[in-house]
Write an enzyme that holds these catalytic residues in place. Structure first.
Site, mmCIF file in Angstrom:
data_model
loop_
_atom_site.group_PDB
_atom_site.id
_atom_site.type_symbol
_atom_site.label_atom_id
_atom_site.label_comp_id
_atom_site.label_asym_id
_atom_site.label_seq_id
_atom_site.Cartn_x
_atom_site.Cartn_y
_atom_site.Cartn_z
ATOM 1 N N ARG A 90 -1.346 1.026 0.993
ATOM 2 C CA ARG A 90 -2.111 2.008 0.228
ATOM 3 C C ARG A 90 -3.430 1.419 -0.266
ATOM 4 N NH1 ARG A 90 2.412 5.537 -3.160
ATOM 5 N NH2 ARG A 90 3.190 6.713 -1.368
ATOM 6 N N SER A 91 -3.710 1.537 -1.564
ATOM 7 C CA SER A 91 -5.042 1.153 -2.049
ATOM 8 C C SER A 91 -5.290 -0.341 -2.082
ATOM 9 C CB SER A 91 -5.285 1.743 -3.442
ATOM 10 O OG SER A 91 -5.563 3.120 -3.343
ATOM 11 N N ALA A 92 -4.289 -1.156 -1.818
ATOM 12 C CA ALA A 92 -4.566 -2.580 -1.646
ATOM 13 C C ALA A 92 -5.523 -2.781 -0.475
ATOM 14 C CB ALA A 92 -3.281 -3.365 -1.440
#
Length: 387
Positions: A66-68
């Site tokens: 995801r946003s990593a």
């Protein structure tokens, strides 16, 4: 739960915390890796490859983070600046003329990275299929009017970060950001991470899904504040609209979604790949590649946004594309920089201790900026490196 892998002497607290994540925090399948001064000191995995399956997690199992992914995308822009190919203070419109529309002509490149561009939403959300089309995504965000004057405030660009960074990289380099990462970051560093999953890697990637959040984790309440809950419940809030820039919510197990190039949300990595990437930002890895110069490290972690976040409704701190240590997203020390993935994953680097960490999981919770399982591992690493 059988925990596989190894830890160096002194890092036993990380093994204990990792095992406890399965016993008390509901992890189904996960892995964690830690590097210190470019050498691997933690490499652990356990559970099942799929959140709803029985096949064991293997060494090298990868998951969507995801946003990593945003931390990997930020490195591309910073490396282009380091190579003299991109001016962070220049208007985005110098590289991408269509972006000047609707009052965005003075938006600077660095403001995209610091979530100050004012375009965290799309008035007309994109379907998952449309979002995967880089041309349509770029056109949509270029036409979007900002919801605040660019540069004057900050709010997390949860989904639009994909097209803001991806199109800028394409305009500067002629390559997709996924191709650039493969050629200039993952390949040279030897990191198993992808933005746009190649067909050959499909078999090693597990299925992800939602897992329940405990009322308390490590003695800390995990229920969000009322204002945060209300923002996520209100379909007209900036929070809901930012995360709904892609509507309906994509199926993260769909091969077509995983193959798309969405640097805000759909990167796929192993724990070692994420940790190795961050280790390469602050030093040589196993005596080899270093990506960032010391000057670029300081640029990455220099505070550019701080205070109440218009999107997340909590106080956040950002450097250039990276979250910084703070109450909403505690990292290892005040010098740390990194990025969580909503409800699970975390990657970070800490120049003070020489530590880089990567944690990936197949079970996502409701948390956004600080997952209790990742936080337990960060605290364990802090204990292991104290003194």
């Amino acid at each position: 739960m059988d925990v596989h892998g190894a830890v160096a002497e002194g890092f036993e607290p990380v093994r204990d915390a990792f095992a406890a994540n399965f016993e008390g925090l509901g992890d189904r399948g996960a892995a964690v890796a830690v590097y210190r001064d470019g050498h691997k000191v933690v490499d652990l995995w356990g559970g099942t490859k799929d959140v709803d399956g029985t096949e064991p997690w293997a060494h090298g199992t990868a998951q969507i983070v995801r946003s990593a992914t945003k931390g990997v995308a930020a490195a591309v822009l910073l490396l282009l600046r380091q190579r003299g190919e991109l001016d962070l203070d220049a208007p985005v419109g110098e590289y991408w003329p269509e972006f000047k529309a609707a009052g965005k002509e003075r938006t600077a490149v660095w403001q995209l990275l610091a979530h100050r561009a004012g375009v965290p939403v799309l008035d007309r959300p994109l379907t998952p299929a449309q979002a995967a089309d880089p041309v349509l995504g770029a056109e949509a965000v270029a036409a979007q009017a900002p919801v605040w004057e660019p540069g004057t405030d900050h709010g997390y660009h949860a989904q639009t970060y994909s097209w803001l960074t991806g199109e800028l990289v394409r305009r500067v380099t002629g390559r997709s950001i996924g191709e650039w990462v493969a050629d200039e970051i993952a390949g040279p560093v030897g990191a198993d991470l992808w933005i746009g999953l190649p067909d050959r890697e499909i078999p090693r990637v597990g299925r992800v899904g939602r897992v329940e959040t405990p009322e308390r984790a490590g003695g800390l309440k995990t229920r969000p504040k009322r204002a945060v809950s209300d923002a996520y419940a209100d379909p007209d809030s900036l929070t809901r609209r930012a995360f709904a820039a892609i509507t309906p919510q994509p199926d993260e197990n769909d091969p077509a979604y995983r193959a798309a190039v969405l640097p805000a949300s759909n990167g796929i990595a192993t724990a070692d790949g994420l940790a190795r990437f961050y280790a390469s930002l602050i030093g040589e890895v196993d005596g080899g590649t270093r990506l960032f110069t010391p000057e670029t490290v300081e640029l990455a972690r220099g505070e550019r946004s701080a205070g109440p976040d218009r999107t997340l409704v909590v106080a956040t701190r950002f450097g250039l594309g990276y979250m910084l240590h703070g109450a909403a997203s505690p990292l290892l020390t005040p010098t740390s920089f990194g990025h969580p993935g909503r409800g699970g994953a975390l990657g970070l680097a800490d120049p003070e201790t020489g530590i880089a960490l990567g944690y990936v999981t197949n079970g996502f919770r409701k948390s956004v900026t600080a997952d209790p399982r990742a936080q337990a591992l960060v605290r364990a690493v802090r204990r292991a490196t104290a003194g």
